[in-house]
Write a protein that holds these residues in place. Structure first.
Motif, PDB file in Angstrom:
ATOM      1  N   VAL A  16       0.861  -1.183   0.000  1.00  0.00           N
ATOM      2  CA  VAL A  16       0.000   0.000   0.000  1.00  0.00           C
ATOM      3  C   VAL A  16       0.896   1.231   0.000  1.00  0.00           C
ATOM      4  O   VAL A  16       1.721   1.414   0.900  1.00  0.00           O
ATOM      5  CB  VAL A  16      -0.928   0.014   1.225  1.00  0.00           C
ATOM      6  N   ARG A  18      -0.456   4.538  -0.720  1.00  0.00           N
ATOM      7  CA  ARG A  18      -1.219   5.689  -0.238  1.00  0.00           C
ATOM      8  C   ARG A  18      -2.552   5.191   0.307  1.00  0.00           C
ATOM      9  O   ARG A  18      -3.110   4.206  -0.182  1.00  0.00           O
ATOM     10  CB  ARG A  18      -1.471   6.734  -1.337  1.00  0.00           C
ATOM     11  N   LYS A  19      -3.051   5.878   1.334  1.00  0.00           N
ATOM     12  CA  LYS A  19      -4.324   5.497   1.964  1.00  0.00           C
ATOM     13  C   LYS A  19      -5.161   6.746   2.189  1.00  0.00           C
ATOM     14  O   LYS A  19      -4.657   7.770   2.638  1.00  0.00           O
ATOM     15  CB  LYS A  19      -4.062   4.796   3.301  1.00  0.00           C
ATOM     16  N   SER A  36     -13.339   9.133  -3.477  1.00  0.00           N
ATOM     17  CA  SER A  36     -11.920   8.920  -3.182  1.00  0.00           C
ATOM     18  C   SER A  36     -11.081   9.300  -4.396  1.00  0.00           C
ATOM     19  O   SER A  36     -10.468  10.371  -4.412  1.00  0.00           O
ATOM     20  CB  SER A  36     -11.679   7.469  -2.746  1.00  0.00           C
ATOM     21  N   PHE A 203      -6.123  -0.764  -7.008  1.00  0.00           N
ATOM     22  CA  PHE A 203      -6.462  -0.225  -5.695  1.00  0.00           C
ATOM     23  C   PHE A 203      -7.464  -1.122  -4.995  1.00  0.00           C
ATOM     24  O   PHE A 203      -8.137  -1.954  -5.610  1.00  0.00           O
ATOM     25  CB  PHE A 203      -7.002   1.210  -5.797  1.00  0.00           C
ATOM     26  N   TYR A 205     -10.762  -0.914  -2.138  1.00  0.00           N
ATOM     27  CA  TYR A 205     -11.710  -0.075  -1.404  1.00  0.00           C
ATOM     28  C   TYR A 205     -12.447  -0.976  -0.421  1.00  0.00           C
ATOM     29  O   TYR A 205     -13.077  -1.962  -0.819  1.00  0.00           O
ATOM     30  CB  TYR A 205     -12.696   0.615  -2.340  1.00  0.00           C
ATOM     31  N   GLU A 210     -12.764  -4.951   8.694  1.00  0.00           N
ATOM     32  CA  GLU A 210     -11.439  -4.353   8.635  1.00  0.00           C
ATOM     33  C   GLU A 210     -10.426  -5.407   8.230  1.00  0.00           C
ATOM     34  O   GLU A 210     -10.580  -6.597   8.547  1.00  0.00           O
ATOM     35  CB  GLU A 210     -11.044  -3.718   9.967  1.00  0.00           C
ATOM     36  N   SER A 218       1.115  -4.449   8.937  1.00  0.00           N
ATOM     37  CA  SER A 218       0.421  -3.167   8.855  1.00  0.00           C
ATOM     38  C   SER A 218      -0.773  -3.134   9.792  1.00  0.00           C
ATOM     39  O   SER A 218      -1.295  -4.178  10.207  1.00  0.00           O
ATOM     40  CB  SER A 218      -0.048  -2.906   7.417  1.00  0.00           C
ATOM     41  N   VAL A 221      -7.273  -1.767   8.333  1.00  0.00           N
ATOM     42  CA  VAL A 221      -7.939  -0.665   7.644  1.00  0.00           C
ATOM     43  C   VAL A 221      -9.433  -0.953   7.629  1.00  0.00           C
ATOM     44  O   VAL A 221      -9.863  -2.068   7.316  1.00  0.00           O
ATOM     45  CB  VAL A 221      -7.412  -0.519   6.206  1.00  0.00           C
ATOM     46  N   HIS A 225     -12.193   3.234   3.273  1.00  0.00           N
ATOM     47  CA  HIS A 225     -10.815   3.602   2.963  1.00  0.00           C
ATOM     48  C   HIS A 225     -10.438   3.113   1.562  1.00  0.00           C
ATOM     49  O   HIS A 225     -10.762   1.979   1.177  1.00  0.00           O
ATOM     50  CB  HIS A 225      -9.839   2.998   3.972  1.00  0.00           C
ATOM     51  N   LEU A 227      -7.145   2.302  -0.822  1.00  0.00           N
ATOM     52  CA  LEU A 227      -5.728   1.967  -0.721  1.00  0.00           C
ATOM     53  C   LEU A 227      -5.150   1.848  -2.125  1.00  0.00           C
ATOM     54  O   LEU A 227      -5.580   0.986  -2.908  1.00  0.00           O
ATOM     55  CB  LEU A 227      -5.546   0.643   0.015  1.00  0.00           C
TER      56      LEU A 227
END
Length: 303
Positions: A16, A18-19, A36, A203, A205, A210, A218, A221, A225, A227
């Motif tokens: 990942v 960017r988040k 997003s 990406f 979503y 979670e 990590s 998430v 969100h 990613l």
């Protein structure tokens, strides 16, 4: 906790890079949108070949006023409820939970759309810089697939709806102009690996629950969100909670074309955008039927 994965082994799992948390905002008439991809403040106006990712929440009689399109495709994937769409070419219908609509705007389209989840809009790959390029010549096109006809596969606590592309040995029948994968995963406690072509952008979503993505160390998430994934040959995902993790994985072959956008019009150059605005204002080159058309929903609800 034991980890489960598919039979393939990834040599270079994607990390990942960017988040973002997609926060709700008002749009249209009474619609709530979590955007997003396509948000200026994220500095993510474009993620080739994807233009916009919106998660919509719409309660009748809310919706979106009649508006034009040219030069891109949209995917509407309903998570729950139902919405009605309509355009000046006579296309009209209602899609319900789990249903899919893949729409190519082509040279011109004027629609009323109410969406629950909007797949990234993407540019048609034509390689031309002429104002009369293929974007201005393709007729609008729809692929509508009911929930029961979307390909599904399951294995060892993993369930996937294969909207586009392939997963767990199952392929989608949906045709995409740009090579694309769109996978809806539900993952019980455990782990999974999903191959992604090396040259594609991709990406995640998160829809429910979670999960941990890209690196087992990590932090988890949660829902809403986005990613962005870096380079590699696939995605690793873990669910270490007691609840089901649901997420979409989307990937596509970059187009690598120059991009010019003005609202619902997407072309290669500003000159083409100017031409498109002129076409719409003068009701020509694909917008002829927009001159006197209003959707039934717009009339009945006063949009």
């Amino acid at each position: 906790m034991p980890q489960r994965e598919n039979s393939g082994v990834l040599e270079e799992p994607r990390q990942v890079v960017r988040k973002f948390l997609a926060r709700p905002q008002h749009e249209g008439v009474g619609a709530i949108v979590r955007r997003s991809i396509g948000r200026q403040e994220f500095e993510l106006k474009y993620f080739d070949p994807f233009l916009v990712l919106d998660e919509f929440s719409v309660t009748a009689p809310a919706g979106f006023p009649d508006h034009p399109h040219r030069g891109f495709e949209t995917v509407t994937y309903m998570l729950q409820g139902a919405v009605t769409h309509e355009d000046f070419e006579g296309h009209k219908g209602t899609i319900g939970p789990g249903d899919l609509q893949w729409m190519t705007a082509g040279r011109g389209l004027f629609t009323l759309r109410c969406l629950q989840l909007k797949e990234p809009r993407r540019v048609c790959s034509c390689g031309s810089t002429s104002p009369q390029n293929i974007r201005c010549k393709i007729e609008p096109r729809y692929q509508e697939i009911s929930s029961k006809d979307i390909a599904e596969a399951s294995k060892d606590g993993i369930k996937v709806r294969v909207i586009a592309g392939e997963a767990l040995g199952t392929k989608s029948p949906v045709y995409t102009r740009t090579p694309t994968m769109y996978l809806d995963f539900s993952l019980k406690p455990g782990a999974h690996q999903q191959p992604i072509p090396l040259a594609w952008n991709a990406f995640v979503y998160v829809l429910e629950g979670e999960g941990i993505f890209g690196n087992s160390k990590s932090l988890p998430v949660s829902a809403h969100h986005l990613l962005l994934l870096g380079n590699g040959d696939g995605l690793e995902a873990w669910n270490r909670s007691s609840k089901t993790l649901r997420f979409i994985l989307v990937g596509g072959e970059p187009i690598g074309e120059p991009l010019a956008q003005w609202g619902p019009f997407v072309m290669n150059t500003q000159e083409e955008i100017d031409q498109t605005i002129g076409d719409f204002e003068n009701f020509v080159n694909g917008f002829e039927k927009a001159r006197h058309w209003r959707s039934e929903a717009a009339v009945s609800h006063g949009f």
